[in-house]
Write an enzyme that holds these catalytic residues in place. Structure first.
Site, PDB file in Angstrom:
ATOM      1  N   GLU A  36     -11.738 -10.180 -12.239  1.00  0.00           N
ATOM      2  CA  GLU A  36     -11.000  -9.415 -13.136  1.00  0.00           C
ATOM      3  C   GLU A  36     -11.017  -9.705 -14.660  1.00  0.00           C
ATOM      4  O   GLU A  36     -11.264  -8.898 -15.440  1.00  0.00           O
ATOM      5  CB  GLU A  36      -9.687  -9.118 -12.727  1.00  0.00           C
ATOM      6  N   ASP A 223      -7.225  -0.518  -3.673  1.00  0.00           N
ATOM      7  CA  ASP A 223      -6.959  -0.184  -2.070  1.00  0.00           C
ATOM      8  C   ASP A 223      -5.722   0.572  -2.082  1.00  0.00           C
ATOM      9  O   ASP A 223      -4.718   0.807  -3.081  1.00  0.00           O
ATOM     10  CB  ASP A 223      -6.853  -1.423  -1.276  1.00  0.00           C
TER      11      ASP A 223
END
Length: 265
Positions: A36, A223
């Site tokens: 990230e 997700d």
């Protein structure tokens, strides 16, 4: 004569009020995972700081640089020293946030990262949210008042102009130390009215509030928690693409912040 503590609180309140009226000059970005962090590091041409100001021997990593009128520091908790995986979760996040605030004294914290989203709340893969509030969903203490402490509800720094200008989705963020969702977690997440769930946000919020540093939370959905695919599988499948989307939004957030006071956000 007012008690000494009242004077201290008044002085702190005056400092906070003053900070809201001067342009933000230093930003601390707190991120949990290397995957990230690196797109943001590369975008702003940040360089790793060997002498980070952190205690000797900790795995925490700090990057630093300047962008337009802003001094930017990015920290992530580094790799677990035994297992070599990213040090995710609330404990590493709170520790590195505390140490970074102490060392750097930032004007604003941006906790950026990935999150699970709930399709029932309108979340889709790749959506980027600005959290309005953060709370825990795995600290269940069924005793009066302790129950509220366990939830740990904290408001994010109010940024209505930022949200409007960048057209970011807004939702409540719920934090826990598991990637999956147990039935007990689900009940708490529903009680929190959360749209997104992560593993760090509420810990960052706790430290930021304690040390009186405003914080915002930018989360990209990897997700769908209430979807058909297994969470871990979907998370890994979408991680790289979604972190690219996260970097783009973080860049726009930084561009918007540049030259503005907290009260203009």
């Amino acid at each position: 004569m007012a008690p000494h503590g009242d004077k201290s609180n008044a002085a702190e309140d005056a400092m906070v009020a003053g900070a809201e009226k001067r342009p933000v000059s230093s930003v601390l970005i707190v991120i949990a995972m290397q995957t990230e962090a690196l797109p943001v590091v590369q975008k702003f041409n940040l360089t790793e700081v060997p002498d980070s100001g952190f205690p000797k021997g900790v795995p925490w990593v700090r990057y630093h640089g300047f962008y337009k009128d802003l001094e930017i520091s990015l920290v992530w908790p580094g790799k677990d020293q035994c297992l070599g995986v990213d040090s995710v979760g609330t404990v590493p996040a709170s520790l590195v946030t505390y140490a970074a605030i102490q060392a750097l004294q930032p004007d604003l914290i941006i906790n950026a990262g990935t999150a699970g989203g709930f399709k029932e709340k309108g979340a889709c893969i790749g959506d980027v949210y600005l959290a309005s509030d953060v709370a825990y969903h795995d600290r269940r203490i069924p005793i009066p008042v302790f129950d509220l402490y366990g939830v740990g509800l904290k408001p994010a720094c109010s940024t209505p102009s930022l949200q409007k200008e960048l057209d970011l989705k807004v939702g409540k963020l719920s934090t826990g130390n598991s990637l999956d969702m147990s039935p007990q977690d689900e009940a708490s997440i529903i009680a929190n009215d959360a749209t997104i769930k992560d593993m760090e946000g509420a810990a960052v919020a706790y430290v930021a509030e304690m040390l009186k540093v405003p914080a915002i939370f930018v989360k990209a959905v990897t997700d769908i928690v209430d979807g058909e695919k297994p969470t871990a599988e979907e998370f890994m499948q979408n991680l790289v693409a979604v972190t690219a989307a996260l970097e783009q939004k973080v860049t726009k957030v930084i561009d918007f912040i540049n030259g503005k006071c907290l009260s203009d956000l």
